[in-house]
Design a protein around this motif. Sequence first.
Motif, mmCIF file in Angstrom:
data_model
loop_
_atom_site.group_PDB
_atom_site.id
_atom_site.type_symbol
_atom_site.label_atom_id
_atom_site.label_comp_id
_atom_site.label_asym_id
_atom_site.label_seq_id
_atom_site.Cartn_x
_atom_site.Cartn_y
_atom_site.Cartn_z
ATOM 1 N N PHE A 1 17.613 16.141 5.547
ATOM 2 C CA PHE A 1 18.010 17.547 5.551
ATOM 3 C C PHE A 1 17.803 18.307 6.861
ATOM 4 C CE2 PHE A 1 16.630 16.579 1.130
ATOM 5 C CZ PHE A 1 17.883 16.686 0.526
ATOM 6 N N LEU A 2 16.982 17.805 7.772
ATOM 7 C CA LEU A 2 16.582 18.643 8.902
ATOM 8 C C LEU A 2 16.986 18.138 10.284
ATOM 9 C CD1 LEU A 2 12.990 19.697 7.739
ATOM 10 C CD2 LEU A 2 15.135 20.954 7.481
ATOM 11 N N ASN A 3 17.274 16.853 10.434
ATOM 12 C CA ASN A 3 17.495 16.368 11.807
ATOM 13 C C ASN A 3 18.960 16.367 12.220
ATOM 14 O OD1 ASN A 3 18.603 14.179 10.505
ATOM 15 N ND2 ASN A 3 17.257 12.653 11.435
ATOM 16 N N ASN A 4 19.837 16.904 11.369
ATOM 17 C CA ASN A 4 21.265 17.106 11.682
ATOM 18 C C ASN A 4 22.069 15.821 11.830
ATOM 19 O OD1 ASN A 4 20.998 19.951 11.757
ATOM 20 N ND2 ASN A 4 20.213 19.832 13.850
ATOM 21 N N SER A 5 21.493 14.678 11.488
ATOM 22 C CA SER A 5 22.262 13.432 11.579
ATOM 23 C C SER A 5 23.432 13.418 10.605
ATOM 24 C CB SER A 5 21.351 12.231 11.294
ATOM 25 O OG SER A 5 20.423 12.054 12.336
ATOM 26 N N PHE A 6 23.254 14.085 9.451
ATOM 27 C CA PHE A 6 24.273 14.063 8.410
ATOM 28 C C PHE A 6 24.818 15.457 8.109
ATOM 29 C CE2 PHE A 6 21.083 10.707 7.538
ATOM 30 C CZ PHE A 6 21.880 9.605 7.836
ATOM 31 N N ASN A 7 24.634 16.394 9.059
ATOM 32 C CA ASN A 7 25.073 17.775 8.853
ATOM 33 C C ASN A 7 24.522 18.301 7.532
ATOM 34 O OD1 ASN A 7 26.352 18.194 11.256
ATOM 35 N ND2 ASN A 7 28.386 17.670 10.529
ATOM 36 N N VAL A 8 25.403 18.870 6.704
ATOM 37 C CA VAL A 8 24.959 19.444 5.431
ATOM 38 C C VAL A 8 25.276 18.499 4.272
ATOM 39 C CG1 VAL A 8 25.214 21.806 6.244
ATOM 40 C CG2 VAL A 8 27.153 20.659 5.136
ATOM 41 N N SER B 1 0.857 -1.186 0.000
ATOM 42 C CA SER B 1 0.000 0.000 0.000
ATOM 43 C C SER B 1 0.890 1.231 0.000
ATOM 44 C CB SER B 1 -0.931 0.007 1.217
ATOM 45 O OG SER B 1 -0.187 -0.089 2.416
ATOM 46 N N TYR B 2 0.330 2.354 -0.395
ATOM 47 C CA TYR B 2 1.106 3.589 -0.541
ATOM 48 C C TYR B 2 1.003 4.413 0.729
ATOM 49 C CZ TYR B 2 2.734 7.990 -2.596
ATOM 50 O OH TYR B 2 3.424 9.142 -2.869
ATOM 51 N N HIS B 3 2.148 4.700 1.345
ATOM 52 C CA HIS B 3 2.190 5.424 2.615
ATOM 53 C C HIS B 3 2.775 6.822 2.372
ATOM 54 C CE1 HIS B 3 1.277 1.629 4.609
ATOM 55 N NE2 HIS B 3 2.218 1.077 3.874
ATOM 56 N N THR B 4 1.922 7.777 2.067
ATOM 57 C CA THR B 4 2.370 9.120 1.690
ATOM 58 C C THR B 4 3.083 9.843 2.834
ATOM 59 O OG1 THR B 4 0.195 10.005 2.288
ATOM 60 C CG2 THR B 4 0.549 9.404 -0.014
ATOM 61 N N GLU B 5 2.763 9.470 4.077
ATOM 62 C CA GLU B 5 3.359 10.161 5.217
ATOM 63 C C GLU B 5 4.858 9.952 5.321
ATOM 64 O OE1 GLU B 5 1.609 6.262 6.894
ATOM 65 O OE2 GLU B 5 1.337 7.613 5.196
ATOM 66 N N VAL B 6 5.372 8.953 4.597
ATOM 67 C CA VAL B 6 6.804 8.646 4.666
ATOM 68 C C VAL B 6 7.641 9.726 3.995
ATOM 69 C CG1 VAL B 6 8.567 6.993 3.907
ATOM 70 C CG2 VAL B 6 6.414 6.171 4.861
ATOM 71 N N ILE C 1 11.282 11.126 5.228
ATOM 72 C CA ILE C 1 12.504 11.019 4.428
ATOM 73 C C ILE C 1 13.168 12.392 4.294
ATOM 74 C CG2 ILE C 1 13.404 10.536 2.119
ATOM 75 C CD1 ILE C 1 11.243 8.356 1.882
ATOM 76 N N TYR C 2 12.363 13.409 3.994
ATOM 77 C CA TYR C 2 12.901 14.769 3.865
ATOM 78 C C TYR C 2 13.537 15.226 5.177
ATOM 79 C CZ TYR C 2 12.974 19.844 3.308
ATOM 80 O OH TYR C 2 13.365 21.156 3.268
ATOM 81 N N TRP C 3 12.867 14.971 6.270
ATOM 82 C CA TRP C 3 13.386 15.348 7.575
ATOM 83 C C TRP C 3 14.694 14.612 7.877
ATOM 84 C CZ3 TRP C 3 12.016 18.946 11.180
ATOM 85 C CH2 TRP C 3 12.620 18.830 12.436
#
Length: 271
Positions: free
Chosen positions: A183-190, A169-174, A178-180
């Motif tokens: 790019f946003l949670n700082n796990s991989f810096n920039v 099934s298609y889970h759009t909330e993912v 993925i974006y977070w």
Amino acid sequence: WLYANLGEFNDLAGNLINLIYYLAILITLYYFIKKYLSNTISLIFVWLFSTMPFLFYHAYNGYADLILSCYLLLAFIFLFYWLEKKETKQLLAAGIFFGCALFIKNDALIFIIAGLLVILIKLLTGKKFIVAVKLGGLYFLAIILPILPWLFIKIKYHLAFSNVGPGISYHTEVWNIIYWALFLNNSFNVWWFVVIISLAINIMKIKKQNQLLLAWLFLIFCFSGLIMLYLFTEVYRYALDGTALSRNILTLIPVSVVLAAVSFRQSKSQD
């Protein structure tokens, strides 16, 4: 094996194996990139890799994702050499390391398929159907050899390759997760911004160089496979609870470092 030689259960000492793999990745990245770029630029990319908090955290815990990323890096390097020189021994070496990666985690199935797609594109665009069948067979043979003991155990004890139930099934909330994670949670810096910038700056060069284009396609295929896994299967729950997505992304970081770096090499004639 490590604990058997220690003679006791020691969590801190046991986790040293992750640190060894972390250092191995740093050394491998430096010496590989140095073949195409200067010492200074090679060190800059290794430094960028070493500053990612999530990677450093995995250098001293018991997760297998960093170890998987090491074998994936080695497999990719030999695949990259094969794309450049087309020597069978390099393709076999790539297959062996893909097999070692699959021995570590089932996630490597996605990377193995991505590698096969790159091989087929390389050969079939050159209208070498018979060669494609032959080398594809050798590729899978090289993969199977390292994992024969694990396949035997899976068959004997009826172990599956998936730990979630069936269902598509298609889970759009993912998508937001993925974006977070990227790019946003700082796990991989920039880092993923660096990858995008490298791709944008060198896009014309990449399009003209067959080896570089196929290498980037490998990363895209791997990343797309992981995304599809989370978007369309029950694995999506591990994105929602934050237990696996970032660790899956981690496995692709060393390969992305290689690509972001070597895309700045001097132009070579198209194969």
